[in-house]
Design a protein around this motif. Sequence first.
Motif, PDB file in Angstrom:
ATOM      1  N   LYS A  24       0.834  -1.208   0.000  1.00  0.00           N
ATOM      2  CA  LYS A  24       0.000   0.000   0.000  1.00  0.00           C
ATOM      3  C   LYS A  24       0.871   1.261   0.000  1.00  0.00           C
ATOM      4  N   SER A  25       1.911   1.267   0.838  1.00  0.00           N
ATOM      5  CA  SER A  25       2.794   2.426   0.901  1.00  0.00           C
ATOM      6  C   SER A  25       3.549   2.611  -0.413  1.00  0.00           C
ATOM      7  N   TYR A  26       3.996   1.498  -0.986  1.00  0.00           N
ATOM      8  CA  TYR A  26       4.725   1.569  -2.257  1.00  0.00           C
ATOM      9  C   TYR A  26       3.854   2.161  -3.376  1.00  0.00           C
ATOM     10  N   ARG A  27       2.638   1.689  -3.494  1.00  0.00           N
ATOM     11  CA  ARG A  27       1.754   2.182  -4.555  1.00  0.00           C
ATOM     12  C   ARG A  27       1.503   3.692  -4.406  1.00  0.00           C
ATOM     13  N   LYS A  28       1.342   4.137  -3.169  1.00  0.00           N
ATOM     14  CA  LYS A  28       1.107   5.555  -2.926  1.00  0.00           C
ATOM     15  C   LYS A  28       2.331   6.389  -3.325  1.00  0.00           C
ATOM     16  N   LEU A  29       3.514   5.949  -2.911  1.00  0.00           N
ATOM     17  CA  LEU A  29       4.738   6.709  -3.199  1.00  0.00           C
ATOM     18  C   LEU A  29       5.113   6.624  -4.666  1.00  0.00           C
ATOM     19  N   ALA A  30       4.913   5.452  -5.286  1.00  0.00           N
ATOM     20  CA  ALA A  30       5.240   5.311  -6.705  1.00  0.00           C
ATOM     21  C   ALA A  30       4.361   6.217  -7.550  1.00  0.00           C
ATOM     22  N   ARG A  31       3.110   6.316  -7.183  1.00  0.00           N
ATOM     23  CA  ARG A  31       2.205   7.223  -7.897  1.00  0.00           C
ATOM     24  C   ARG A  31       2.642   8.682  -7.696  1.00  0.00           C
ATOM     25  N   GLN A  32       3.086   9.005  -6.480  1.00  0.00           N
ATOM     26  CA  GLN A  32       3.482  10.380  -6.154  1.00  0.00           C
ATOM     27  C   GLN A  32       4.730  10.823  -6.908  1.00  0.00           C
ATOM     28  N   TYR A  33       5.714   9.913  -7.034  1.00  0.00           N
ATOM     29  CA  TYR A  33       7.004  10.309  -7.608  1.00  0.00           C
ATOM     30  C   TYR A  33       7.217   9.841  -9.042  1.00  0.00           C
ATOM     31  N   HIS A  34       6.208   9.217  -9.657  1.00  0.00           N
ATOM     32  CA  HIS A  34       6.418   8.727 -11.015  1.00  0.00           C
ATOM     33  C   HIS A  34       6.767   9.896 -11.944  1.00  0.00           C
ATOM     34  N   PRO A  35       7.846   9.793 -12.736  1.00  0.00           N
ATOM     35  CA  PRO A  35       8.295  10.915 -13.579  1.00  0.00           C
ATOM     36  C   PRO A  35       7.269  11.378 -14.597  1.00  0.00           C
ATOM     37  N   ASP A  36       6.347  10.506 -14.993  1.00  0.00           N
ATOM     38  CA  ASP A  36       5.325  10.930 -15.935  1.00  0.00           C
ATOM     39  C   ASP A  36       4.243  11.760 -15.264  1.00  0.00           C
ATOM     40  N   VAL A  37       4.233  11.782 -13.941  1.00  0.00           N
ATOM     41  CA  VAL A  37       3.237  12.543 -13.187  1.00  0.00           C
ATOM     42  C   VAL A  37       3.873  13.708 -12.447  1.00  0.00           C
ATOM     43  N   ASN A  38       5.007  13.444 -11.800  1.00  0.00           N
ATOM     44  CA  ASN A  38       5.709  14.449 -10.995  1.00  0.00           C
ATOM     45  C   ASN A  38       6.857  15.037 -11.812  1.00  0.00           C
ATOM     46  N   LYS A  39       6.824  16.326 -12.037  1.00  0.00           N
ATOM     47  CA  LYS A  39       7.825  16.988 -12.878  1.00  0.00           C
ATOM     48  C   LYS A  39       8.953  17.636 -12.073  1.00  0.00           C
ATOM     49  N   GLU A  40       9.023  17.363 -10.766  1.00  0.00           N
ATOM     50  CA  GLU A  40      10.112  17.916  -9.976  1.00  0.00           C
ATOM     51  C   GLU A  40      11.435  17.264 -10.370  1.00  0.00           C
TER      52      GLU A  40
END
Length: 377
Positions: A24-40
């Motif tokens: 559950k934690s992995y899915r949340k963080l992977a979604r948060q930091y995925h390069p196609d979503v997060n442009k930081e």
Amino acid sequence: MADKRDYYEVLGVGKDASADDIKKSYRKLARQYHPDVNKEADAESKFKEVKEAYDVLSDDGKRSTYDRFGHVDPNQGMGGGGGADFGGGFGDIFDMFFGGGGGRRDPNAPQRGNDLQYTMTVEFKEAVFGKETEITIPRTETCDTCHGNGAKPGTKPEACSVCKGSGQQEVVQNTPFGRMVNRRACTNCSGTGRIIKDKCGTCHGAGKVKRQRKIKVRIPAGVDDGAQIRMSGEGEGGLRGGPAGDLYIVIRVKSHEFFEREGDDIYCEVPLNFVQAALGDEIEIPTLTEKVKLKIPSGTQTGTYFRLKGKGVPKLRGYGQGDQHVKVTIVTPTSLTDNQKELLRQFGGLSSDSSNGQDNEHHESIFERMKKAFRGD
């Protein structure tokens, strides 16, 4: 490996975390930091770190080894530099989360434009009765010169020679834990899978241009503060033939000096003098559309509410209107002749009392607001 963070810390779980908690934690963080979503700038490195931690802690054997020995020296094959992707890449994870159907995302597929939000402030009565207006919003639109492909007219983008149009590069390594594949966005084409040799002179290869666009908006009668109006296709333009996003208009309603609103009902406060309240009267009340007569029965007490049926706000969804609720407040006279004072003493059998200045000021303010309502302010 001193610079490597603890895997449990990376995922934000305790060492006694269950497999479900880790996932559950992995899915949340992977979604948060995925390069196609997060442009930081550091999103890609954080994504890799999260993926590596999950690949170890989600495997019972690897987790047991990690719990006993911690991070293994990279010279002995623990991850090939700390950024290895165990058996999957960005595209695979993105597809799993965002509906890619198990295959890799096509970097050249049509892309929907972004949604936009605009806050509009309207007058109290404009929200009640609705209005049509025109707004100007800045938005990116598909370039008319190149039709969104970013290439100079007469030319077209070419497939990237490095990634062969896939938008991804892969690095394969053999380790004691098995064959590991590190998949990342192609550095030659920045993950687009295309190279534009002759860029469009209007958008300079972006496929989009920034414009100020005037849009007609209809505010429906009965709209309330905080409501949203969705205008389909009025957001930013899509890429490579993708549809435009939507425009969401958030309504902010100004307050009114005399009327207050609760749902579809309107509330107001009107003053009565002592004689009107004691003997009864017929008074004129301002409503949202007209002035109406209201009969005040004798013996009315301050704070009494009267209802004017159907004089409220038009129902946004459905038929009919709300009601108007009128609260009456008894105004104590402050300027009396000696004769009037004597008559009141005789009536009440009471001694003279001084009036409350603060109450008088409150009642005067009610009169002023009511006057403005009669004028239609």
